[in-house]
Design a protein around this motif. Structure first.
Motif, PDB file in Angstrom:
ATOM      1  N   GLU A 572      41.056  38.123  -1.947  1.00 42.83           N
ATOM      2  CA  GLU A 572      41.941  39.083  -1.773  1.00 42.83           C
ATOM      3  C   GLU A 572      42.445  39.115  -0.503  1.00 42.83           C
ATOM      4  O   GLU A 572      41.777  38.661   0.676  1.00 42.83           O
ATOM      5  N   LEU A 573      43.734  39.563  -0.372  1.00 44.69           N
ATOM      6  CA  LEU A 573      44.726  39.585   0.917  1.00 44.69           C
ATOM      7  C   LEU A 573      45.134  41.138   0.821  1.00 44.69           C
ATOM      8  O   LEU A 573      45.523  41.633  -0.182  1.00 44.69           O
ATOM      9  N   TYR A 574      45.114  41.771   2.002  1.00 50.57           N
ATOM     10  CA  TYR A 574      45.498  43.099   2.056  1.00 50.57           C
ATOM     11  C   TYR A 574      46.443  43.249   3.266  1.00 50.57           C
ATOM     12  O   TYR A 574      46.062  42.629   4.425  1.00 50.57           O
ATOM     13  N   LEU A 575      47.305  44.212   2.975  1.00 50.62           N
ATOM     14  CA  LEU A 575      48.140  44.841   4.577  1.00 50.62           C
ATOM     15  C   LEU A 575      48.369  46.403   4.423  1.00 50.62           C
ATOM     16  O   LEU A 575      48.657  46.511   3.237  1.00 50.62           O
ATOM     17  N   GLU A 576      48.164  46.775   5.554  1.00 48.42           N
ATOM     18  CA  GLU A 576      48.364  48.385   5.639  1.00 48.42           C
ATOM     19  C   GLU A 576      49.151  48.673   6.882  1.00 48.42           C
ATOM     20  O   GLU A 576      48.971  48.092   8.008  1.00 48.42           O
ATOM     21  N   LEU A 577      50.064  49.422   6.604  1.00 54.44           N
ATOM     22  CA  LEU A 577      51.043  49.820   7.798  1.00 54.44           C
ATOM     23  C   LEU A 577      50.964  51.309   8.145  1.00 54.44           C
ATOM     24  O   LEU A 577      51.038  52.205   7.026  1.00 54.44           O
ATOM     25  N   SER A 578      50.933  51.918   9.202  1.00 53.72           N
ATOM     26  CA  SER A 578      51.179  53.313   9.699  1.00 53.72           C
ATOM     27  C   SER A 578      52.384  53.333  10.117  1.00 53.72           C
ATOM     28  O   SER A 578      52.425  52.723  11.404  1.00 53.72           O
ATOM     29  N   VAL A 579      53.405  54.106   9.854  1.00 54.80           N
ATOM     30  CA  VAL A 579      54.717  54.218  10.420  1.00 54.80           C
ATOM     31  C   VAL A 579      54.889  55.752  10.755  1.00 54.80           C
ATOM     32  O   VAL A 579      55.244  56.428  10.157  1.00 54.80           O
ATOM     33  N   PRO A 580      55.050  55.687  12.057  1.00 58.07           N
ATOM     34  CA  PRO A 580      55.437  57.103  12.579  1.00 58.07           C
ATOM     35  C   PRO A 580      56.992  57.443  12.353  1.00 58.07           C
ATOM     36  O   PRO A 580      57.808  56.508  12.904  1.00 58.07           O
ATOM     37  N   LEU A 581      57.233  58.525  11.957  1.00 63.44           N
ATOM     38  CA  LEU A 581      58.772  58.801  11.628  1.00 63.44           C
ATOM     39  C   LEU A 581      59.183  59.943  12.617  1.00 63.44           C
ATOM     40  O   LEU A 581      60.568  59.539  13.007  1.00 63.44           O
ATOM     41  N   LEU A 582      58.438  60.874  12.895  1.00 63.64           N
ATOM     42  CA  LEU A 582      58.811  62.101  13.663  1.00 63.64           C
ATOM     43  C   LEU A 582      57.765  62.452  14.649  1.00 63.64           C
ATOM     44  O   LEU A 582      56.673  62.356  14.402  1.00 63.64           O
ATOM     45  N   ARG A 583      58.263  62.838  15.789  1.00 64.47           N
ATOM     46  CA  ARG A 583      57.255  63.390  16.616  1.00 64.47           C
ATOM     47  C   ARG A 583      57.725  64.531  17.737  1.00 64.47           C
ATOM     48  O   ARG A 583      58.923  64.214  18.205  1.00 64.47           O
ATOM     49  N   ALA A 586      61.731  69.657  15.624  1.00 64.93           N
ATOM     50  CA  ALA A 586      61.959  70.718  15.087  1.00 64.93           C
ATOM     51  C   ALA A 586      61.194  70.839  13.508  1.00 64.93           C
ATOM     52  O   ALA A 586      60.717  71.782  13.134  1.00 64.93           O
ATOM     53  N   LEU A 587      61.219  69.571  13.139  1.00 64.08           N
ATOM     54  CA  LEU A 587      60.926  69.404  11.580  1.00 64.08           C
ATOM     55  C   LEU A 587      59.513  69.175  11.713  1.00 64.08           C
ATOM     56  O   LEU A 587      58.681  69.609  10.707  1.00 64.08           O
ATOM     57  N   ALA A 588      59.035  68.557  12.787  1.00 67.75           N
ATOM     58  CA  ALA A 588      57.618  68.377  12.661  1.00 67.75           C
ATOM     59  C   ALA A 588      56.915  67.923  14.063  1.00 67.75           C
ATOM     60  O   ALA A 588      57.738  67.222  14.901  1.00 67.75           O
ATOM     61  N   GLU A 589      55.921  68.452  14.350  1.00 67.86           N
ATOM     62  CA  GLU A 589      55.155  67.720  15.457  1.00 67.86           C
ATOM     63  C   GLU A 589      54.754  66.124  15.130  1.00 67.86           C
ATOM     64  O   GLU A 589      54.911  65.674  16.176  1.00 67.86           O
ATOM     65  N   GLN A 590      54.524  66.036  13.957  1.00 65.10           N
ATOM     66  CA  GLN A 590      54.263  64.415  13.773  1.00 65.10           C
ATOM     67  C   GLN A 590      54.436  64.112  12.233  1.00 65.10           C
ATOM     68  O   GLN A 590      53.969  64.973  11.184  1.00 65.10           O
ATOM     69  N   LEU A 591      54.979  63.257  12.023  1.00 63.48           N
ATOM     70  CA  LEU A 591      55.353  62.790  10.585  1.00 63.48           C
ATOM     71  C   LEU A 591      55.014  61.129  10.506  1.00 63.48           C
ATOM     72  O   LEU A 591      55.769  60.535  10.980  1.00 63.48           O
ATOM     73  N   ASP A 592      54.049  60.937   9.697  1.00 66.96           N
ATOM     74  CA  ASP A 592      53.812  59.465   9.410  1.00 66.96           C
ATOM     75  C   ASP A 592      54.013  58.958   7.982  1.00 66.96           C
ATOM     76  O   ASP A 592      53.690  59.880   7.194  1.00 66.96           O
TER      77      ASP A 592
END
Length: 957
Positions: A572-583, A586-592
């Motif tokens: 098996e091969l796997y890949l995982e990404l965590s992408v920060p969108l906003l920080r 006004a819409l979000a303190e943090q959106l990932d």
């Protein structure tokens, strides 16, 4: 205390002990602090600072485990509200459940975990993020993990992910993941001892745990040893379980009785007889002139339901289970940024199941196997009282059934010895890339689960045939002793020695695993670091099941079972990404946003890809929203692929026995069933086997949730802190691997005469089913959805102490199972079927009061009502005909648990004494009329008469 916690609950508990500020503010501060240690939380391979991730995770910490009063990981997890029906030591499996269709055996003595009622095979069990070997309880090649192979002494915490995670961990993670995190080091020696029993004076339980560890600049170690012993509870010691079906007397007892039952046609008179020898018969004086009259003057009487045998008193409510383990973990710091670890475990389980003395069913009216179906009780057998041959098949057939329950041979005892070996080693560390730390680990693990089962009290059907047959054939065998089955107590020890062997079966599962993983930050984006995890994993599964030679040859007095052996490889091969969108907008303190994908290449069916998308939206310090969509799959295991044709004794009610309407009468006649047919034995041997053409099961899972930590409940006179979470889930499973439920298949065959259901079911001239074949296939689909609610409330400290309240509730909105023909199956919400139920509501409410050195815990465990079909018990008063005729209501149930503990550091380096009672008020579980044994569902409820007390002492040196 048995209430489960979410990750947020765990964080709150930790914060409470440290008197930390509000959780979300703490997390924000951690994210800003570059020196904060990154951790890996179940559900993601990316090391991160956030405790609350994109998927719902319950964390059962060591304090929670100790307050449960339980001694098995499986028992603890089975009490969380998301848990479904799973095997445990209250199931008296062997001897009653035969060989199930998936080739996995009955798992006697094992404890497993089911999440979302999707089955134990759809839950992935990890130990420190690495797969654990599947069980083998010597009756097949198991496809699930026995949690009794993992001792509680080594557990630091248990993380339960209630979401699909195949893209993160691979096969089996359809319903969720259980990740058991072990203790890594301890600078003190710790000893714990616990004793307890039911207030009726039985079911004694004791365990001992000893652990110690140490560390220096280069080396740390941890060693733990444990011993646990649980004694049996006999079914005869509880009113509920002392009858085959509660409230029905012996009406549902066995027709194989200690004196013997003989259904035959007298070749001299043509009379059709159904006779039972009278008690104490030594020289029957059978008088053919009596014909079929029941007004008899000889040494026999006609069989009635009053003659039926009560097999229930031989069963066990709680099976004995003894476990011993030794575990060690070593870590060496090879360099500032590189360490090497070694983990090893040996665990031995000795367990026992027990069933009533094994019956003989001779003749084709109740088919069992070749030898029993083709026996002739010869006229020159010195114990044959009738003076003519009783012939079961062929020319001159006159014997329909000879049923005998030889109490002389004793109860059937199935003794399992299961050894688990596990060793894992690897290196882990970090390096810098573009100014960012990259964490890496390399792992290798080998584990094996090896089991042997010794079966005492079964019989050799070939030798039965020889001992009952022509005297010359018996005399040709120097060991043969003619057999007397006419009358209770008629079988001598010499007779038993010839026909009663010890049957020994064995099985083994092996797992070899290698993996390489990387995780870290790729680059810094305006909203935070873009993080990744990726890696490669290779696994090899090997399994085998070796039944006793008597079983393989068909001489065992039961259903034939053949050996199973096979192996499979996966890369098996796997890949995982965590992408920060906003920080900090006004819409979000943090959106990932999280993205994950995994490709699996199996040697048995080829490649499979799965993906997952998740969103984590921290709107404010008070509100967190999250959601995920994921694909899942479960690869067919060794038993399902390579399981040889074998059988299991299913308890099946034949619709052609006392048919309910004219249409069924006509269909039964078309199937060749005589009008006066009565089913002689509800246990029917079903032959099944593996299927090498099976495809993997596939699933789609959805999860939406919110975590609310209101500021108005922080540091108030009525509340120190409050956290509320809600989560909606949905799982859509397609291509489920199973054989069609045998009872459902037979019902549909009789109702429709459709070859899709009738193929594989054949009947003999008496109308009895003599062949019932169905193989595993990818059938239909399962859809389920529901909600989880979680409330955690910490009250301010007061003169009486500090009180915390934790309330978790699971609501199952829908559960639908369709077979390959689109036909709905009986398993659904609010229904009890096949020894399992799906309650609409499950809820755990726990209150904990701490005052100086004292702590009091009180837990309520609630299960909403269920409904079952009464089946043949519909005419008895015990069937409450609620909500409709022929159905029984299993009322809602609440169990209460309590614990009082006292802690001091004035004795040794620390001493804690705990006294607890589980099921404080002795609440009885609702009566189950359709359950196979003991009159209740052991996968859903505490057992009858189960007020259990325990005393535990632990200290450190």
């Amino acid at each position: 205390m048995r209430m489960s916690y979410s990750t947020l609950s765990f964080a709150i508990t930790t914060a409470l002990l440290a008197n930390a500020p509000q959780l979300q503010a703490q997390q924000a501060q951690q994210a800003e602090d570059a020196n904060v240690e990154r951790i890996e939380v179940t559900g993601s391979r990316i090391k991160q600072t956030e405790l609350e991730g994109k998927s719902p995770v319950q964390i059962l910490d060591r304090d929670f485990i100790d307050r449960s009063g339980l001694s098995s990981i499986g028992d603890i997890i089975q009490n969380i509200t998301a848990s479904g029906s799973a095997l445990n030591t209250k199931f008296n499996s062997s001897g009653n459940f035969g060989f199930p269709p998936d080739g996995g055996g009955v798992g006697a003595g094992a404890t497993t975990v089911d999440l979302r009622h999707l089955g134990a095979k759809r839950v992935l069990v990890l130990v420190d993020g690495i797969r654990w070997v599947n069980e083998s309880s010597a009756s097949g090649v198991g496809g699930v993990v026995d949690l009794n192979t993992i001792p509680l002494a080594i557990v630091d915490r248990i993380e339960v992910l209630e979401d699909g995670a195949s893209s993160i961990y691979g096969s089996d993670a359809i319903a969720g993941v259980v990740n058991i995190i072990t203790r890594k080091t301890d600078d003190k020696a710790r000893f714990s001892s616990r004793v307890g029993q039911f207030t009726k004076g039985d079911g004694h339980n004791m365990d001992f745990e000893l652990s110690f560890g140490g560390s220096n600049d280069k080396h740390s170690y941890f060693v733990a040893a444990s011993y646990n012993e649980q004694e049996e509870v006999n079914a005869s010691d509880r009113d509920r379980s002392s009858l085959p079906v509660p409230g029905t007397g012996v009406a549902f007892g066995s027709s194989a009785i200690p004196a013997g039952r003989f259904i035959f046609t007298d070749p001299n008179t043509g009379a059709e007889l159904d006779l039972v020898p009278n008690a104490g018969v030594t020289s029957p004086t059978y008088n053919p002139a009596l014909g079929d009259s029941c007004d008899r003057t000889d040494d026999f009487h006609c069989f009635t339901n009053d003659d039926r045998f009560n097999f229930a008193t031989y069963n066990l409510l709680q099976t004995p289970n003894k476990r011993m383990s030794l575990y060690t973990q070593q870590t060496y710091q090879l360099a500032d940024d590189t360490s090497w670890y070694l983990r090893a475990l040996y665990n031995q389980r000795n367990s026992v199941n027990q069933a009533a003395p094994e019956p003989f069913f001779i003749g084709t009216a109740a088919p069992t196997n070749f030898w029993a179906d083709n026996i002739t009780i010869a006229a020159d057998n010195p114990y044959n009282p009738f003076g003519f041959d009783l012939i079961s098949t062929g020319a001159g057939t006159n014997l329909a059934l000879a049923g005998r329950r030889p109490l002389e041979g004793g109860a059937r005892r199935f003794e399992q010895k299961v050894d688990t070996f596990y060793v894992a080693t690897g290196m882990e560390g970090q390096f810098m890339a573009s100014g960012q730390p990259i964490y890496w680990d390399i792992n290798a693990a080998y584990s094996t689960n090896r089991a042997r089962q010794d079966n005492f009290g079964s019989y050799n059907a070939r030798r039965l045939s020889t001992a009952l047959g022509p005297l010359a054939a018996c005399q040709a065998d120097p060991n043969c002793v003619p057999l007397d089955i006419f009358g209770e107590g008629s079988i001598s020890s010499d007779m038993l020695s010839y026909i009663q062997p010890i049957v020994r079966d064995s099985s083994e599962n092996k797992l070899s695993l290698y993996s390489v993983n990387l995780t870290g930050d790729i680059t810094e984006l305006p909203a935070g670091p873009l993080s990744f995890a990726g890696g490669w994993e290779s696994r090899k599964y090997t399994g085998e099941y070796n039944p006793d030679g008597l079983t393989v040859s068909g001489e065992y007095n039961g259903v034939v079972s053949l050996p199973t052996a096979g192996s499979l490889d996966v890369n098996e091969l796997y890949l995982e990404l965590s992408v920060p969108l906003l920080r900090d907008t006004a819409l979000a303190e943090q959106l990932d946003l999280s993205l994950a994908s995994r490709y699996s290449d199996y040697s048995t069916f080829g490649g499979e890809s799965t993906s997952k998308i998740g969103v984590r939206w921290l709107i404010s310090d008070e509100m967190l929203l999250r959601g995920s969509w994921s694909e899942g799959f479960r690869a067919p295991n060794i038993g399902e692929l390579f399981g040889s044709a074998s059988g299991f004794d299913a308890v099946i009610s034949d619709p052609c026995s006392a048919p309910v309407n004219s249409a069924i009468v006509a269909n039964c006649a078309t199937l060749g069933v005589p009008a006066d047919y009565e089913q002689p034995n509800p246990q029917i041997g079903v032959i099944t086997g593996g299927n090498r053409d099976l495809a993997p099961e596939t699933s789609t899972s959805y999860n939406l949730g919110a975590v609310y930590s209101p500021q108005f409940a922080v540091q108030q006179s009525w509340s120190e802190r409050m956290d509320i979470s809600v989560s909606w889930y949905q799982h859509e499973l397609k291509g489920a691997i199973q054989a069609l439920d045998a009872q459902t298949q037979l019902n549909l065959c009789v109702q429709t005469l459709d070859d899709n259901f009738c193929n594989g079911i054949s009947r003999n001239s008496f109308g009895a089913i003599n062949s019932f074949n169905n193989v595993l296939t990818n059938i239909g689909q399962i859809d389920t959805s529901g909600f989880d609610f979680d409330v955690n409330w910490l009250l301010p400290a007061a003169d009486y102490g500090q009180l915390s309240v934790n309330w978790r509730t699971t609501f199952v909105d829908d559960y639908t199972v369709l077979d390959a023909n689109g036909q709905p199956q009986p398993k659904t919400v609010g229904i009890e079927v096949n020894d399992s139920g799906i309650p609409e509501w499950s809820s755990n409410l726990a209150a904990n009061l701490s005052y100086e050195a004292w702590r009091v815990s009180w837990t309520m465990r609630y299960t909403s009502d269920l409904v079952e079909s009464c089946g043949d018990a519909a005419s008895f008063a015990i069937c409450r005909n609620n909500p409709q005729n022929g159905y029984n209501k299993l009322g809602s149930t609440t169990f209460h648990d309590a614990q009082l503990s006292w802690t001091t550091d004035q004795i040794f380096s620390g001493l804690q004494l705990s006294l607890g009672i589980n099921n404080v008020f002795g609440k009885e579980p609702p009566v189950c009329l359709s359950c196979s044994l003991n009159g209740y569902d052991p996968s859903t409820y505490d057992m009858p008469g189960s007020r259990f007390w325990y005393l535990r002492a632990s200290f450190t040196l």
